[in-house]
Design an enzyme around this catalytic site. Structure first.
Site, short mmCIF file in Angstrom:
data_model
loop_
_atom_site.label_atom_id
_atom_site.label_comp_id
_atom_site.label_asym_id
_atom_site.label_seq_id
_atom_site.Cartn_x
_atom_site.Cartn_y
_atom_site.Cartn_z
N ARG A 1 0.82 -1.22 0.00
CA ARG A 1 0.00 0.00 0.00
C ARG A 1 0.86 1.27 0.00
O ARG A 1 0.53 2.26 0.66
CB ARG A 1 -0.96 0.03 1.20
CG ARG A 1 -1.93 -1.11 1.27
CD ARG A 1 -2.93 -1.07 0.10
NE ARG A 1 -3.90 -2.13 0.28
CZ ARG A 1 -3.73 -3.39 -0.18
NH1 ARG A 1 -2.64 -3.71 -0.87
NH2 ARG A 1 -4.65 -4.30 0.02
N GLU B 1 -5.12 4.16 5.71
CA GLU B 1 -4.72 3.89 4.33
C GLU B 1 -5.07 5.09 3.42
O GLU B 1 -4.25 5.48 2.60
CB GLU B 1 -5.44 2.62 3.85
CG GLU B 1 -5.05 2.17 2.47
CD GLU B 1 -5.85 0.96 2.03
OE1 GLU B 1 -5.79 -0.09 2.70
OE2 GLU B 1 -6.52 1.06 0.99
N SER C 1 -11.04 -0.24 3.04
CA SER C 1 -10.30 -0.41 4.29
C SER C 1 -9.75 0.92 4.75
O SER C 1 -9.03 1.59 4.00
CB SER C 1 -9.13 -1.37 4.08
OG SER C 1 -9.62 -2.61 3.65
C1 LIG Z 1 -15.48 -0.07 -1.49
C2 LIG Z 1 -14.00 0.15 -1.66
C3 LIG Z 1 -13.16 -0.94 -1.78
C4 LIG Z 1 -11.78 -0.77 -1.95
N1 LIG Z 1 -10.98 -1.86 -2.09
C5 LIG Z 1 -9.64 -1.71 -2.26
C6 LIG Z 1 -8.80 -2.86 -2.41
O1 LIG Z 1 -9.26 -4.00 -2.40
N2 LIG Z 1 -7.47 -2.66 -2.57
C7 LIG Z 1 -6.93 -1.40 -2.60
O2 LIG Z 1 -5.71 -1.29 -2.76
N3 LIG Z 1 -7.70 -0.30 -2.49
C8 LIG Z 1 -9.04 -0.43 -2.31
N4 LIG Z 1 -9.84 0.69 -2.16
C9 LIG Z 1 -9.23 2.02 -2.18
C10 LIG Z 1 -9.27 2.71 -3.56
O3 LIG Z 1 -10.27 2.20 -4.36
C11 LIG Z 1 -7.94 2.60 -4.31
O4 LIG Z 1 -6.87 3.07 -3.53
C12 LIG Z 1 -7.95 3.39 -5.63
O5 LIG Z 1 -6.77 3.15 -6.35
C13 LIG Z 1 -8.13 4.88 -5.44
O6 LIG Z 1 -8.41 5.43 -6.70
P1 LIG Z 1 -9.05 6.87 -6.87
O7 LIG Z 1 -9.00 7.20 -8.33
O8 LIG Z 1 -10.38 6.91 -6.24
O9 LIG Z 1 -8.00 7.76 -6.08
P2 LIG Z 1 -8.29 9.04 -5.15
O10 LIG Z 1 -9.00 8.60 -3.93
O11 LIG Z 1 -8.90 10.12 -5.94
O12 LIG Z 1 -6.80 9.44 -4.77
C14 LIG Z 1 -6.03 8.62 -3.92
C15 LIG Z 1 -4.61 9.18 -3.86
O13 LIG Z 1 -4.01 9.08 -5.13
C16 LIG Z 1 -3.63 10.37 -5.61
N5 LIG Z 1 -3.87 10.38 -7.04
C17 LIG Z 1 -5.00 10.01 -7.70
N6 LIG Z 1 -4.82 10.10 -9.02
C18 LIG Z 1 -3.55 10.53 -9.22
C19 LIG Z 1 -2.76 10.82 -10.38
N7 LIG Z 1 -3.24 10.70 -11.63
N8 LIG Z 1 -1.49 11.27 -10.20
C20 LIG Z 1 -0.97 11.43 -8.95
N9 LIG Z 1 -1.67 11.17 -7.81
C21 LIG Z 1 -2.94 10.72 -7.96
C22 LIG Z 1 -4.49 11.35 -4.84
O14 LIG Z 1 -3.88 12.63 -4.76
C23 LIG Z 1 -4.57 10.66 -3.49
O15 LIG Z 1 -3.41 10.91 -2.74
C24 LIG Z 1 -11.24 0.55 -2.00
C25 LIG Z 1 -12.09 1.65 -1.89
C26 LIG Z 1 -13.47 1.46 -1.72
C27 LIG Z 1 -14.37 2.64 -1.62
#
Ligand SMILES: Cc1cc2nc3c(=O)[nH]c(=O)nc-3n(C[C@H](O)[C@H](O)[C@H](O)COP(=O)(O)OP(=O)(O)OC[C@H]3O[C@@H](n4cnc5c(N)ncnc54)[C@H](O)[C@@H]3O)c2cc1C
Length: 352
Positions: free
Chosen positions: A173, A344, A247
């Site tokens: 992570r 996380e 999580s």
């Molecule tokens: C129901 C649920 C289940 C989940 N299950 C998992 C799982 O099984 N495993 C897991 O690892 N995660 C899980 N997650 C967490 C999440 O889905 C992941 O971490 C996902 O990759 C986040 O993507 P996002 O586009 O929503 O990022 P955001 O929430 O928008 O951003 C997260 C971080 O990434 C940065 N960021 C986003 N895009 C960029 C970019 N293009 N360049 C630079 N920085 C960037 C942001 O600034 C922030 O710091 C879950 C979330 C939910 C709601």
């Protein structure tokens, strides 16, 4: 003052609401939101003095962050969604997806191309660009195993970088991008995916789910993705129905001696061996559950009844309330087990 000229393919919104842009569904605002539909515009957008701000937040699907307050600076959202095969080598292919593409849509597209390797990561919310940030992982697979190159714009240098996995400092992570959130904007990710799958079916009920689906013999990668998606839908609350960010806490890594002492007190405590023989990874869910938090509520902020790791917004919770609850959970785990647990998701507008 005349408006500065703004690159085409971009939308600028002042005092933007972010409520619908975070899966906790908490109210938050940004002084400026810039949505970019064409990655070629990125250098010009970032050269704008208004966006050179250190407090710039790159926002994907908002599924791994908590707005504990308003965004302190401008917010940048990449709306680029292309996916294509770059090179087909027969037994494997290099594919590329733009940062703004939906992660699950991309996983499904790779499967439709006859490519394997991402099936265990199906249905993780969010964007392709965010996948390398915390090296998303699920069901025994981490995304770093399939990444070929992360393409990222280095803000200070004003240059586009192509970063092989060994330059990304991937860990559980974690990555170089997560450790230095102000340094890079990920613009696209390339993956090396095999046509002949080496399926991982021995993890957390995948085999049982395939059996329940009536799949006999060796499953296809698509069937594995379907099984993973079915388990996830059953276990995790849907953010569209109950706001959450998956999580909320990472599994803590402690010295092996500490894990053994805790197991001597309670032999049912799970502890996993990692790469480092001197440490053990503990289950944050188990620790939180033992402290009695599962299903608890503090007003509209709560802990999911189905999963001790998932904080939920029952409707109208503020980010500050959710953060307060998370801090109380961590304090109780520290007091009872002497173990520090850490969030996380990224906390925006406050500190952990
Ligand atoms: C129901 C649920 C289940 C989940 N299950 C998992 C799982 O099984 N495993 C897991 O690892 N995660 C899980 N997650 C967490 C999440 O889905 C992941 O971490 C996902 O990759 C986040 O993507 P996002 O586009 O929503 O990022 P955001 O929430 O928008 O951003 C997260 C971080 O990434 C940065 N960021 C986003 N895009 C960029 C970019 N293009 N360049 C630079 N920085 C960037 C942001 O600034 C922030 O710091 C879950 C979330 C939910 C709601």
């Amino acid at each position: 003052m005349p408006e500065p000229s703004r690159p085409p393919g971009c939308r600028y919104t002042e005092d933007a609401r972010l409520d619908a842009r975070n899966t906790f569904g908490v109210a938050a605002r940004a002084p400026l939101l810039v949505e970019i539909a064409d990655a070629a515009a990125l250098p010009a957008v970032l050269a704008d003095p208004a966006l050179r701000d250190d407090a710039l937040l790159v926002l994907g699907g908002g599924s791994n962050l908590l707005f504990a307050g308003d965004a302190p600076g401008p917010v940048l959202a990449l709306e680029t969604r292309g996916m294509r095969v770059l090179a087909d080598h027969g037994d494997f292919a290099i594919v590329r997806a733009d940062a703004g593409a939906s992660w699950d849509a991309f996983v499904r597209w790779t499967l439709s191309q006859g490519l394997a390797g991402l099936e265990n990561l199906a249905l993780i919310p969010g964007t392709v660009g965010a996948a390398p940030i915390q090296n998303i992982g699920a069901y025994g697979t981490e995304v770093r195993e399939r990444i070929h190159v992360v393409e990222a714009f280095e803000r200070d240098a004003g240059e586009l970088r192509r970063m092989a996995p060994d330059r990304c400092a991937f860990a559980y992570r974690d990555s170089a991008f997560k450790r230095e959130p102000d340094r890079y904007v990920v613009t696209a990710v390339e993956f090396a995916l095999p046509r002949t799958p080496a399926l991982r079916l021995d993890y957390a009920g995948i085999g049982e789910e395939l059996a329940a689906m009536g799949v006999a013999g060796t499953p296809t990668p698509t069937q594995v993705a379907d099984a993973v998606s079915r388990i996830r839908r059953r276990k995790l609350p849907d953010p569209a129905v109950l706001g959450n960010a998956g999580s909320f806490f990472k599994n803590p890594v402690v010295p092996a001696a500490q894990a053994e002492a805790l197991q001597a007190d309670d032999p049912s405590m799970p502890a996993f061996r990692g790469d480092d023989p001197a440490t053990r990874k503990l289950s944050a869910a188990w620790l939180i559950d033992r402290c009695g938090w599962k299903g608890q509520r503090d007003g509209a902020a709560g802990v999911a009844a189905s999963h001790a790791l998932v904080l939920v917004n029952h409707g109208g919770a503020t980010g500050a309330q959710l953060l307060g609850l998370a801090r109380r959970i961590a304090a109780s785990v520290q007091a009872r087990f002497g173990v520090a647990i850490e969030p996380e998701p990224r906390i925006v507008g406050d500190r952990w």
